[in-house]
Scaffold this motif. Sequence first.
Motif, PDB file in Angstrom:
ATOM      1  N   ASP A  56      46.934  -9.537  31.402  1.00  0.00           N
ATOM      2  CA  ASP A  56      46.357  -8.534  30.505  1.00  0.00           C
ATOM      3  C   ASP A  56      47.027  -8.723  29.146  1.00  0.00           C
ATOM      4  OD1 ASP A  56      45.467  -6.347  29.121  1.00  0.00           O
ATOM      5  OD2 ASP A  56      45.889  -4.891  30.723  1.00  0.00           O
ATOM      6  N   TRP A  57      46.271  -9.215  28.158  1.00  0.00           N
ATOM      7  CA  TRP A  57      46.854  -9.547  26.853  1.00  0.00           C
ATOM      8  C   TRP A  57      47.364  -8.321  26.116  1.00  0.00           C
ATOM      9  CZ3 TRP A  57      48.499 -14.145  25.894  1.00  0.00           C
ATOM     10  CH2 TRP A  57      47.881 -15.255  26.492  1.00  0.00           C
ATOM     11  N   ALA A  58      46.931  -7.142  26.469  1.00  0.00           N
ATOM     12  CA  ALA A  58      47.440  -5.934  25.818  1.00  0.00           C
ATOM     13  C   ALA A  58      48.901  -5.693  26.164  1.00  0.00           C
ATOM     14  CB  ALA A  58      46.610  -4.719  26.228  1.00  0.00           C
ATOM     15  N   HIS A  59      49.430  -6.441  27.126  1.00  0.00           N
ATOM     16  CA  HIS A  59      50.828  -6.286  27.537  1.00  0.00           C
ATOM     17  C   HIS A  59      51.692  -7.466  27.101  1.00  0.00           C
ATOM     18  CE1 HIS A  59      50.405  -2.707  30.213  1.00  0.00           C
ATOM     19  NE2 HIS A  59      49.140  -3.065  30.082  1.00  0.00           N
ATOM     20  N   TYR A  60      51.129  -8.391  26.311  1.00  0.00           N
ATOM     21  CA  TYR A  60      51.928  -9.519  25.829  1.00  0.00           C
ATOM     22  C   TYR A  60      52.532  -9.172  24.464  1.00  0.00           C
ATOM     23  CZ  TYR A  60      53.430 -14.377  25.465  1.00  0.00           C
ATOM     24  OH  TYR A  60      54.192 -15.506  25.352  1.00  0.00           O
ATOM     25  N   ASN A  61      53.217 -10.149  23.835  1.00  0.00           N
ATOM     26  CA  ASN A  61      53.932  -9.846  22.597  1.00  0.00           C
ATOM     27  C   ASN A  61      52.999  -9.771  21.390  1.00  0.00           C
ATOM     28  OD1 ASN A  61      53.508 -12.450  21.437  1.00  0.00           O
ATOM     29  ND2 ASN A  61      55.309 -13.261  22.460  1.00  0.00           N
ATOM     30  N   HIS A  71      55.999 -10.748  31.474  1.00  0.00           N
ATOM     31  CA  HIS A  71      56.761  -9.908  32.382  1.00  0.00           C
ATOM     32  C   HIS A  71      56.159  -9.874  33.789  1.00  0.00           C
ATOM     33  CE1 HIS A  71      58.183  -7.576  28.565  1.00  0.00           C
ATOM     34  NE2 HIS A  71      58.731  -8.770  28.669  1.00  0.00           N
ATOM     35  N   PHE A  72      57.046  -9.720  34.767  1.00  0.00           N
ATOM     36  CA  PHE A  72      56.630  -9.621  36.163  1.00  0.00           C
ATOM     37  C   PHE A  72      55.652  -8.468  36.352  1.00  0.00           C
ATOM     38  CE2 PHE A  72      57.627  -8.359  40.672  1.00  0.00           C
ATOM     39  CZ  PHE A  72      57.059  -9.476  41.275  1.00  0.00           C
ATOM     40  N   ARG A 101      50.709  -5.452  38.311  1.00  0.00           N
ATOM     41  CA  ARG A 101      49.487  -4.690  38.008  1.00  0.00           C
ATOM     42  C   ARG A 101      48.262  -5.399  38.584  1.00  0.00           C
ATOM     43  NH1 ARG A 101      48.176  -4.648  32.875  1.00  0.00           N
ATOM     44  NH2 ARG A 101      47.045  -2.647  32.939  1.00  0.00           N
ATOM     45  N   LEU A 102      48.209  -6.732  38.453  1.00  0.00           N
ATOM     46  CA  LEU A 102      47.074  -7.472  39.012  1.00  0.00           C
ATOM     47  C   LEU A 102      47.072  -7.385  40.535  1.00  0.00           C
ATOM     48  CD1 LEU A 102      44.647  -9.344  38.667  1.00  0.00           C
ATOM     49  CD2 LEU A 102      46.234 -11.283  38.755  1.00  0.00           C
ATOM     50  N   THR A 103      48.256  -7.437  41.144  1.00  0.00           N
ATOM     51  CA  THR A 103      48.355  -7.312  42.599  1.00  0.00           C
ATOM     52  C   THR A 103      47.745  -5.986  43.073  1.00  0.00           C
ATOM     53  OG1 THR A 103      50.328  -8.700  42.735  1.00  0.00           O
ATOM     54  CG2 THR A 103      49.972  -7.131  44.526  1.00  0.00           C
TER      55      THR A 103
END
Length: 801
Positions: free
Chosen positions: A694-699, A745-746, A751-753
């Motif tokens: 989810d790119w909203a959670h990247y830097n 991040h892990f 979240r995908l799991t």
Amino acid sequence: MFLKRKAVALAAYLLLCGGALQAQEGKMELSVEKIMRDPKWIGTSPSNVFWSEDGKKIYFNWNPEGNREDSLYSVSADGKNIRKVSAQERRNLPSPWGDYNRAETKKVYEKNGDIFLYDIKSGTARQITNTVEREGNPAFNHSEQKVVYEKDGNLYAWNMASGQTVQLTDFRKGRKAASESSDAQRDWLKEQQLTLLQIVRDREGDKEARKKQREADAPARPKEIYVDDKAVDNITLSPDERFITYRLVNRPKSAKVAIVPNYVTASGYTEDINTRTKVGDAQSAYEFFVYDTAKDTAFAVSMNEVVGIYDQPAYLQEKEAKASAAKEVSGGKAKKPEVRPTIMYGPYWSDNGKQAVVVARSQDNKDRWIMKLEPATGKLTLLDRQRDEAWINGPGIGYGAGDIGWMPDNEHVWFQSEESGYSHLYTVNVNSGQKKALTSGKFEVSDVRMSDDKKHWYFTANKVHPGEQHLYRLPLQGGELVQLTSMQGANEVKLSPDEKTLAVRHSYSNKPWELYVMDNKKGAKAKQVTNSLTEEFKSYDWREPEVITFKAEDGADVYARLYRPEKPEANGPAVVFVHGAGYLQNAHKWWSSYFREYMFHNFLADQGYTVLDIDYRGSAGYGRDVRTGIYRFMGGKDLSDHVDGAKHLVEKYNVDPKRIGIYGGSYGGFITLMAMFTEPDVFAAGAALRSVTDWAHYNHGYTSNILNTPYTDSTAYAKSSPIYYAEGLKGALLIAHGMVDTNVHFQDVVRLTQRLIELGKDNWELAVYPVEDHGFVEPASWTDEYKRIYKLFEENLKEKD
């Protein structure tokens, strides 16, 4: 019967993953465990190459003995007398980085937090500072009589003749204390005392006289400049020493830093690792100031009048146009355009000290301006504007100021730009604004430097082939481009101080990096200096992957590396590899940074797989349009390039369309997820390693350039994030991730799991690695991960008996 066959297949799989057997023809047979051992089994290539200041030696890091760490080695300029450098010699060496005087007889540098002045002829160093504080960024002043450096956020100058150190700036945290507030009653009483009593008048007069005397006797001090809680950086002294420019950085207090839990610790307790903010969080704001020492004043340089400063990106213009139209209908007022936040670099002064230019970039990274600066007034005159509706980047440009400098005539500035679609070398006249391209064509220029005699350029370019890098020489005003290196692959070159000899770090697709020396002449033969490979590594006949091209669905040429079995099976299986990093090139002719994957692809080819490694849209080496082809839709053209690659395998290389797998790490893991979720009929199995879900959670730095921000361009994030498409999973999926990954991040795969669980999917598995960050380190982790990948492909891409 089926269980028996499956047991036989599993036994074969374990055999291939385990020991290193000898093939019938005497060639070593690869295994996953062999490939994923400590890389020292391959041999350690030379790295960090630099010349001695007198040009008599080449220094480099090397480890031919297979020790735990590399050591420093040296070799004479003719490629002879290679030896390990003693600890004493290593400690006495000047830093490879620093600032030279114009004659290049002296060098100033920082080492271990102190400043040194090095005399090149005598080979002796003079220590300028020896403090517990850290001094840095040393440089000669324009007259070359002083060394200017930074300490504790302030600028200092050390006079070479007198040995005196002078503080040039006095930046202070906080705010200047306000004078005692005025009070009408107290002011009246004081005035009454002065009017009625002579002794009061005399003593007040004496006090004022003593104050003036103290000020007259005191040495000159720099102006106190209070910066509140902002940081100061980019402090620069003008050649005439009248102006000091600097940036103030306002770091947001509201930014939230993500936490990564570390479970395997020496303390036995879970410990938190502070990492980074997420894209769209509050960002630092920058202001550029000029301190005029003659007037003892400081002022901010304004971008308000610069062409394009109010231009919003196209995606926002559409959004705001709709909002403005709606307001007009309702009788409201349209929004007034705002100055976009920028960051300014420089100034860069001409050699005669009379003119300066600065580089400014919008913080949305859509614009870069090169401007002439008049420091006395802060006036900016535009020389070049590069705008990209996607984002500004490319070789020699990057995300900062980019490579820039002055021509010998003190009237022209040189720089790089992607204006033509490829990064090339330009000059611009700072008085007339006339611009000239010195290089052109469908190739990229990088690592530009001017020769010491100011007659030529030296730079690296991929003119021969996108997958080859050579050193070129070009006349200063343009003309015939002369290729100096000829060894196929990549050539990383360091010129000797006299520019007569080249130290070349060279590699080819199946040959790791080695050090060579050669004369600085066209057609000169390179002499190999190091031999780093072990006999064990050389005992396998490593494939030279074929670099091919195929047509994408939109007609673009896509480059790829192809690995084929010696005897390909009709309708055989295939694996598509997706490199990471986004802006990175891997379908080239030099030794890959993905060397483990390269060896794994040889192993897969030995097992009957055809392997395709694609430089998809977004990759480096192919110009602006390929670089920005993923703007606002990651998982668009970059994924369709892989789908087209799979079709190419079927049509040209006799691959079974139902037996194609895909895998990759980081960005490659992201593409793997998008492939498995949105193209489930193309890829039967996939391994997504350390993947963004989810790119909203990247830097912010990486993601905002490509997708803007989640709150301004939410559609781009929804289109580009695999977590939104998880219901499309059909084939077998392996997810692997390090639990202390401070980059991706892990939390991403957690979240995908949960999403896959809620969707009721059962054809996936998650492998976690408790002690691994984004780039795995432990051989056991690499081995476990790639055993699982190989098992995934064996069970899902090989035909069952």
